[in-house]
Write a protein that holds these residues in place. Structure first.
Motif, PDB file in Angstrom:
ATOM      1  N   ILE A  48       1.064  -5.602  21.762  1.00 25.94           N
ATOM      2  CA  ILE A  48       1.810  -6.683  22.386  1.00 25.94           C
ATOM      3  C   ILE A  48       2.565  -6.214  23.621  1.00 25.94           C
ATOM      4  O   ILE A  48       2.816  -7.005  24.542  1.00 25.94           O
ATOM      5  CB  ILE A  48       2.769  -7.332  21.362  1.00 25.94           C
ATOM      6  CG1 ILE A  48       3.066  -8.786  21.773  1.00 25.94           C
ATOM      7  CG2 ILE A  48       4.037  -6.542  21.187  1.00 25.94           C
ATOM      8  CD1 ILE A  48       1.864  -9.701  21.710  1.00 25.94           C
ATOM      9  N   ALA A  49       2.942  -4.941  23.692  1.00 22.30           N
ATOM     10  CA  ALA A  49       3.654  -4.447  24.869  1.00 22.30           C
ATOM     11  C   ALA A  49       2.765  -4.535  26.111  1.00 22.30           C
ATOM     12  O   ALA A  49       3.167  -5.082  27.144  1.00 22.30           O
ATOM     13  CB  ALA A  49       4.123  -3.008  24.636  1.00 22.30           C
ATOM     14  N   ALA A 101       4.875 -12.052  22.513  1.00 24.67           N
ATOM     15  CA  ALA A 101       4.888 -11.509  23.871  1.00 24.67           C
ATOM     16  C   ALA A 101       6.034 -12.107  24.682  1.00 24.67           C
ATOM     17  O   ALA A 101       6.601 -11.441  25.557  1.00 24.67           O
ATOM     18  CB  ALA A 101       3.550 -11.772  24.554  1.00 24.67           C
ATOM     19  N   HIS A 142      13.288  -9.908  26.534  1.00 24.41           N
ATOM     20  CA  HIS A 142      14.300  -8.938  26.126  1.00 24.41           C
ATOM     21  C   HIS A 142      14.059  -7.526  26.641  1.00 24.41           C
ATOM     22  O   HIS A 142      14.996  -6.721  26.671  1.00 24.41           O
ATOM     23  CB  HIS A 142      14.411  -8.924  24.603  1.00 24.41           C
ATOM     24  CG  HIS A 142      14.821 -10.236  24.031  1.00 24.41           C
ATOM     25  ND1 HIS A 142      16.082 -10.771  24.207  1.00 24.41           N
ATOM     26  CD2 HIS A 142      14.127 -11.154  23.309  1.00 24.41           C
ATOM     27  CE1 HIS A 142      16.153 -11.935  23.599  1.00 24.41           C
ATOM     28  NE2 HIS A 142      14.980 -12.207  23.051  1.00 24.41           N
ATOM     29  N   SER A 143      12.817  -7.206  27.055  1.00 27.28           N
ATOM     30  CA  SER A 143      12.536  -5.849  27.531  1.00 27.28           C
ATOM     31  C   SER A 143      12.159  -5.795  29.009  1.00 27.28           C
ATOM     32  O   SER A 143      12.713  -4.994  29.760  1.00 27.28           O
ATOM     33  CB  SER A 143      11.402  -5.227  26.696  1.00 27.28           C
ATOM     34  OG  SER A 143      11.815  -4.999  25.373  1.00 27.28           O
ATOM     35  N   TYR A 179       7.778   2.116  21.815  1.00 28.79           N
ATOM     36  CA  TYR A 179       7.428   1.083  20.841  1.00 28.79           C
ATOM     37  C   TYR A 179       6.236   0.264  21.308  1.00 28.79           C
ATOM     38  O   TYR A 179       6.001  -0.849  20.829  1.00 28.79           O
ATOM     39  CB  TYR A 179       8.623   0.158  20.580  1.00 28.79           C
ATOM     40  CG  TYR A 179       9.307  -0.395  21.816  1.00 28.79           C
ATOM     41  CD1 TYR A 179       8.925  -1.606  22.384  1.00 28.79           C
ATOM     42  CD2 TYR A 179      10.345   0.318  22.430  1.00 28.79           C
ATOM     43  CE1 TYR A 179       9.556  -2.105  23.510  1.00 28.79           C
ATOM     44  CE2 TYR A 179      10.984  -0.174  23.559  1.00 28.79           C
ATOM     45  CZ  TYR A 179      10.591  -1.394  24.089  1.00 28.79           C
ATOM     46  OH  TYR A 179      11.215  -1.876  25.218  1.00 28.79           O
ATOM     47  N   GLY A 180       5.478   0.832  22.247  1.00 28.32           N
ATOM     48  CA  GLY A 180       4.346   0.110  22.803  1.00 28.32           C
ATOM     49  C   GLY A 180       3.113   0.981  22.917  1.00 28.32           C
ATOM     50  O   GLY A 180       2.535   1.364  21.911  1.00 28.32           O
ATOM     51  N   SER A 209      -0.468 -13.961  29.517  1.00 24.21           N
ATOM     52  CA  SER A 209      -0.682 -12.979  28.455  1.00 24.21           C
ATOM     53  C   SER A 209      -1.561 -13.642  27.404  1.00 24.21           C
ATOM     54  O   SER A 209      -1.197 -14.680  26.846  1.00 24.21           O
ATOM     55  CB  SER A 209       0.650 -12.540  27.839  1.00 24.21           C
ATOM     56  OG  SER A 209       1.437 -11.841  28.772  1.00 24.21           O
ATOM     57  N   ALA A 212       1.967  -8.151  27.064  1.00 23.69           N
ATOM     58  CA  ALA A 212       3.030  -8.795  27.838  1.00 23.69           C
ATOM     59  C   ALA A 212       3.052  -8.295  29.276  1.00 23.69           C
ATOM     60  O   ALA A 212       3.187  -9.082  30.222  1.00 23.69           O
ATOM     61  CB  ALA A 212       4.377  -8.537  27.166  1.00 23.69           C
ATOM     62  N   THR A 248       8.468   0.646  27.592  1.00 20.86           N
ATOM     63  CA  THR A 248       7.999   0.211  26.276  1.00 20.86           C
ATOM     64  C   THR A 248       7.194   1.290  25.540  1.00 20.86           C
ATOM     65  O   THR A 248       6.774   1.053  24.405  1.00 20.86           O
ATOM     66  CB  THR A 248       7.127  -1.057  26.407  1.00 20.86           C
ATOM     67  OG1 THR A 248       6.000  -0.777  27.265  1.00 20.86           O
ATOM     68  CG2 THR A 248       7.916  -2.213  27.004  1.00 20.86           C
ATOM     69  N   MET A 303       9.016 -10.054  24.045  1.00 19.81           N
ATOM     70  CA  MET A 303       8.901  -8.767  24.727  1.00 19.81           C
ATOM     71  C   MET A 303       9.294  -8.900  26.194  1.00 19.81           C
ATOM     72  O   MET A 303      10.026  -8.055  26.747  1.00 19.81           O
ATOM     73  CB  MET A 303       7.454  -8.257  24.605  1.00 19.81           C
ATOM     74  CG  MET A 303       7.175  -6.954  25.330  1.00 19.81           C
ATOM     75  SD  MET A 303       7.942  -5.516  24.574  1.00 19.81           S
ATOM     76  CE  MET A 303       6.978  -5.354  23.074  1.00 19.81           C
TER      77      MET A 303
END
Length: 381
Positions: free
Chosen positions: A98-99, A59, A65-66, A93-94, A48, A102, A90, A62
């Motif tokens: 950064i979503a 990242a 945790h996601s 919130y993406g 990334s 990542a 995501t 992200m």
């Protein structure tokens, strides 16, 4: 085959001599290397992108945790399903930033796993290679506090020519008068035949950019990159309509959804998605298809470590010229030459330029091996 672990390795190394560009000072070179382990002992790596002022920890969080919980226990061969599920997860919130940054590194690592499992380079898995070598241009010309400009940039330009480059990209965005003086000094020194690109990193508004382009028209700039901010689609469209040099941007645009309006509006001559930030292999192939359908060139942005460079070469190999012809305009490789403590060591110096060309690696996956000792040496998370 199942994914059993996803490890985001945040790497950062302070620079002995910090450098600056139009957006600020770079004090360290950083990267987020993603390692994906499978239950069959096959491991893949992706990256990334960390821009000069970007922390790798963002990242990494992200992914940890996601994205990681979604990926565990899944088959890497479901790569497109996984991409869409990561994006959908995501989306609230993406959708960009950064979503997708990542997701890009994860996607590259998954393709690396697939390539290593099948003993094929990625370009063979995404349609084949239109070329066995790519033409690089040198990226550099960042400024330090201890040098005098434009002469330091003139000297740097000759260093690249002596190394075999036939093209390079200047850093501009320091004020129109200073930019004009820089471009003029370098052009006078290297002669009329060297291909010069110039990158302002979004430093100007439309009126200022138009003045810069107009006053350097006689200096034969091949391409201007990111003269305007990435939100200014209409400004780019206006600038393109009045410019002889190619107008390019896109390293801060994300995914097919992000590029769709730029291509539909014909706002750019060249789009520049970054494989390690704009969506990875899976999504950038779709961006490439949109570009082809809209008769727009693609020259990917590349500024990562050796992992990102290797993956980008695999991707560039798979891009058709726009259009195919007997003597086509081939996509270039941005080949960063600026200060970077671990760029080549991370891949055992697995990529090099010979006779002005970079060969497309044919080993499995991204085509290079990753030095785990370098990761452990510089890891900061």
């Amino acid at each position: 085959m199942k994914i059993v672990n996803v490890i985001p390795h945040a790497i950062s190394v302070p620079l002995q001599t910090p450098f600056y560009f139009s957006q600020g000072w770079v004090h360290a070179r950083s990267s987020l290397i993603i390692e994906i382990q499978t239950d069959e002992g096959i491991t893949g790596y992706g990256e990334s992108l960390c821009h000069g002022l970007q922390s790798p920890h963002v990242a990494a969080a992200m992914i940890e945790h996601s994205l990681k919980p979604l990926l565990l226990g899944r088959s890497p061969f479901d790569v497109e399903v996984l991409w869409e599920e990561m994006y959908n997860l995501t989306r609230p919130y993406g959708q960009a930033g950064i979503a997708v940054n990542a997701i890009s590194g994860v996607d590259i690592a998954i393709w690396d796993v697939i390539g290593r499992a099948l003993n094929k380079p990625i370009h063979s898995l995404i349609g084949g290679a239109f070329r066995t070598e790519v033409t690089p241009y040198a990226t550099g010309f960042y400024r330090t506090a201890v040098q005098s400009y434009p002469m330091a940039s003139v000297d740097e330009a000759h260093t690249y020519l002596e190394s075999g480059f036939e093209a390079f990209k200047l850093k501009i965005g320091f004020g129109v008068d200073e930019d004009i003086a820089l471009i003029a000094a370098v052009r006078e020194s290297v002669g009329p035949n060297v291909k010069i690109l110039a990158d302002a990193n979004g430093a100007y508004d439309l009126a200022t950019a138009r003045k810069l382009v107009g006053e350097t028209e006689s200096l034969n700039i091949y391409l201007y990159e990111e003269l305007l901010s990435p939100e200014n689609l209409k400004g780019y469209k206006s600038l393109k309509s009045h410019s002889t040099p190619l107008i390019a941007a896109g390293e801060q645009v994300f995914g097919k959804m992000g590029f769709q309006p730029w291509l539909a509006e014909r706002a750019l001559d060249v789009i520049q998605p970054d494989l390690c930030s704009s969506g990875g292999i899976t999504e950038c192939k779709k961006i490439a298809a949109l570009a082809q359908a809209n008769h727009t060139q693609m020259i990917p942005h590349v500024w990562g470590s050796g992992v990102g460079i290797a993956a980008s070469i695999q991707f560039i190999a798979s891009l058709p010229s726009t259009p195919l012809s007997l003597n086509p305009t081939e996509p270039l490789l941005e080949f960063d030459q600026s200060s970077h403590p671990f760029r080549t060591d991370l891949i055992f110096d697995g990529i090099e330029m010979k006779n002005g060309k970079v060969q497309v690696p044919t080993k499995p996956g991204i085509g290079v091996e990753v030095n785990e000792e370098v990761i452990e040496k510089y890891k900061v998370n």
